[in-house]
Design an enzyme around this catalytic site. Structure first.
Site, PDB file in Angstrom:
ATOM      1  CG  ASN A  76      -6.263   4.965   3.140  1.00 50.88           C
ATOM      2  OD1 ASN A  76      -7.112   4.908   2.248  1.00 50.88           O
ATOM      3  ND2 ASN A  76      -5.125   5.632   2.991  1.00 50.88           N
ATOM      4  NE  ARG A  82       8.180  -1.690  12.175  1.00 52.52           N
ATOM      5  CZ  ARG A  82       9.453  -1.355  12.263  1.00 52.52           C
ATOM      6  NH1 ARG A  82      10.362  -1.979  11.534  1.00 52.52           N
ATOM      7  NH2 ARG A  82       9.839  -0.410  13.099  1.00 52.52           N
ATOM      8  CG  LEU A 125       3.307  -7.625   6.402  1.00 57.55           C
ATOM      9  CD1 LEU A 125       1.933  -8.170   6.030  1.00 57.55           C
ATOM     10  CD2 LEU A 125       3.320  -7.161   7.854  1.00 57.55           C
ATOM     11  CG  HIS A 163       1.803   1.745  -3.659  1.00 55.74           C
ATOM     12  ND1 HIS A 163       2.805   1.931  -2.732  1.00 55.74           N
ATOM     13  CD2 HIS A 163       2.275   2.233  -4.835  1.00 55.74           C
ATOM     14  CE1 HIS A 163       3.849   2.494  -3.334  1.00 55.74           C
ATOM     15  NE2 HIS A 163       3.558   2.694  -4.605  1.00 55.74           N
ATOM     16  CD  GLU A 203       6.852 -15.234   0.830  1.00 53.47           C
ATOM     17  OE1 GLU A 203       8.054 -15.341   0.584  1.00 53.47           O
ATOM     18  OE2 GLU A 203       6.143 -16.148   1.286  1.00 53.47           O
ATOM     19  CG  ASP A 223       4.418  -1.314  -2.819  1.00 53.98           C
ATOM     20  OD1 ASP A 223       3.665  -1.526  -1.851  1.00 53.98           O
ATOM     21  OD2 ASP A 223       5.287  -0.421  -2.817  1.00 53.98           O
ATOM     22  CD  GLU A 282      -9.965  15.199  -2.727  1.00 56.78           C
ATOM     23  OE1 GLU A 282     -10.847  14.990  -3.594  1.00 56.78           O
ATOM     24  OE2 GLU A 282      -9.329  16.264  -2.630  1.00 56.78           O
ATOM     25  CD  GLU A 321      -4.048   6.790  -0.819  1.00 54.94           C
ATOM     26  OE1 GLU A 321      -4.003   6.192   0.266  1.00 54.94           O
ATOM     27  OE2 GLU A 321      -3.115   7.498  -1.232  1.00 54.94           O
TER      28      GLU A 321
HETATM   29  C1  GRF Z   1      -1.440   6.492   1.943  1.00 52.93           C
HETATM   30  O1  GRF Z   1      -1.043   7.396   0.938  1.00 52.93           O
HETATM   31  C2  GRF Z   1      -1.305   5.081   1.460  1.00 52.93           C
HETATM   32  O2  GRF Z   1      -1.552   4.925   0.097  1.00 52.93           O
HETATM   33  C3  GRF Z   1       0.132   4.760   1.766  1.00 52.93           C
HETATM   34  O3  GRF Z   1       0.407   5.425   2.971  1.00 52.93           O
HETATM   35  C4  GRF Z   1      -0.483   6.533   3.134  1.00 52.93           C
HETATM   36  C5  GRF Z   1      -1.198   6.302   4.427  1.00 52.93           C
HETATM   37  O4  GRF Z   1      -2.048   7.376   4.765  1.00 52.93           O
HETATM   38  N1  GRF Z   1       0.355   3.337   1.818  1.00 52.93           N
HETATM   39  P1  GRF Z   1      -3.054   7.213   5.972  1.00 52.93           P
HETATM   40  O5  GRF Z   1      -2.213   6.812   7.181  1.00 52.93           O
HETATM   41  O6  GRF Z   1      -4.050   6.158   5.610  1.00 52.93           O
HETATM   42  O7  GRF Z   1      -3.681   8.543   6.159  1.00 52.93           O
END
Ligand code: GRF
Length: 199
Positions: free
Chosen positions: A13, A90, A92, A108, A141, A144, A171, A173
């Site tokens: 990502n 982690r 925050l 997510h 806080e 998700d 794909e 994301e």
């Molecule tokens: C992704 O599935 C994202 O939704 C989740 O952790 C994964 C990270 O994948 N929070 P990458 O490190 O971006 O490839």
């Protein structure tokens, strides 16, 4: 707008966001820094190959607050205004979130509020849902939980394993995260309660 990206792992990502910034698809922005809490994060190499500054800031037995304080200093030193969590494993601290109110995004791999936390794709398969997907949201806080910026529905197919479903969701994301960052950078929205309303 100066963007900081926080990672812990693969960084796909992160790479999608960097590419979109470099190509101008996300306008008037720079990725100022990529910060990982893990020296082993594959994403660090991907960021370096794209000419982006990287830092490793490990927790090293410190409290979450102390760890976050160091990250905040580095982000502020680079005038970062928008933070993208991209596989950052982690939670925050409240102080971190208060320092950048409504300026921290996360992705997510489920349709929130379903399947929060770890292994969202495995949770979806075990529950037996026929569709899942991905969500980009502002970070607050709670885990998700923040206001939703955008979502994409992805079919869960018979015989899917957590791995095949994760791959299919991933794909989508990348596109969803890039579109969401673009929208936030362009700023044509307001947040009313939990609702992100586009103008
Ligand atoms: C992704 O599935 C994202 O939704 C989740 O952790 C994964 C990270 O994948 N929070 P990458 O490190 O971006 O490839």
């Amino acid at each position: 707008m100066k963007i900081g990206i926080l990672i812990s792992g693969r960084g796909s990502n992160m790479a999608a966001i960097i590419e979109a910034v470099l190509s101008g698809q996300i306008p008037k922005s720079d990725v100022a820094v990529v910060i990982s809490d893990k020296t082993s994060a594959e994403g660090l190499q991907k960021a370096m190959m794209r000419g982006i500054e990287t830092l490793v800031i490990a927790k090293k037995g410190r409290t979450r607050e102390e760890h976050d304080a160091e990250i905040i200093v580095e982000l502020k030193n680079r005038d970062v205004e928008l933070i993208c969590l991209a596989g950052y494993m982690r939670l925050l601290s409240p102080e971190f979130i208060r320092t950048f109110p409504k300026r921290i995004l996360n992705i997510h791999p489920s349709l929130l509020p379903c399947f929060k936390g770890l292994d969202a794709q495995k949770q979806a398969i075990e529950y037996g849902v026929k569709v899942s997907g991905c969500t980009v949201h502002f970070v607050d806080e709670s885990l998700d939980n923040g206001a939703i910026i955008a979502q994409k529905v992805v079919e869960v197919k018979d015989g899917d394993t957590p791995e095949t479903l994760s791959e299919r969701i991933l794909e989508y994301e990348h596109t969803l995260y890039v579109e969401s960052v673009k929208r936030v950078v362009e700023g044509n929205y307001e947040i009313i309660g939990r609702n992100v309303i586009y103008k």
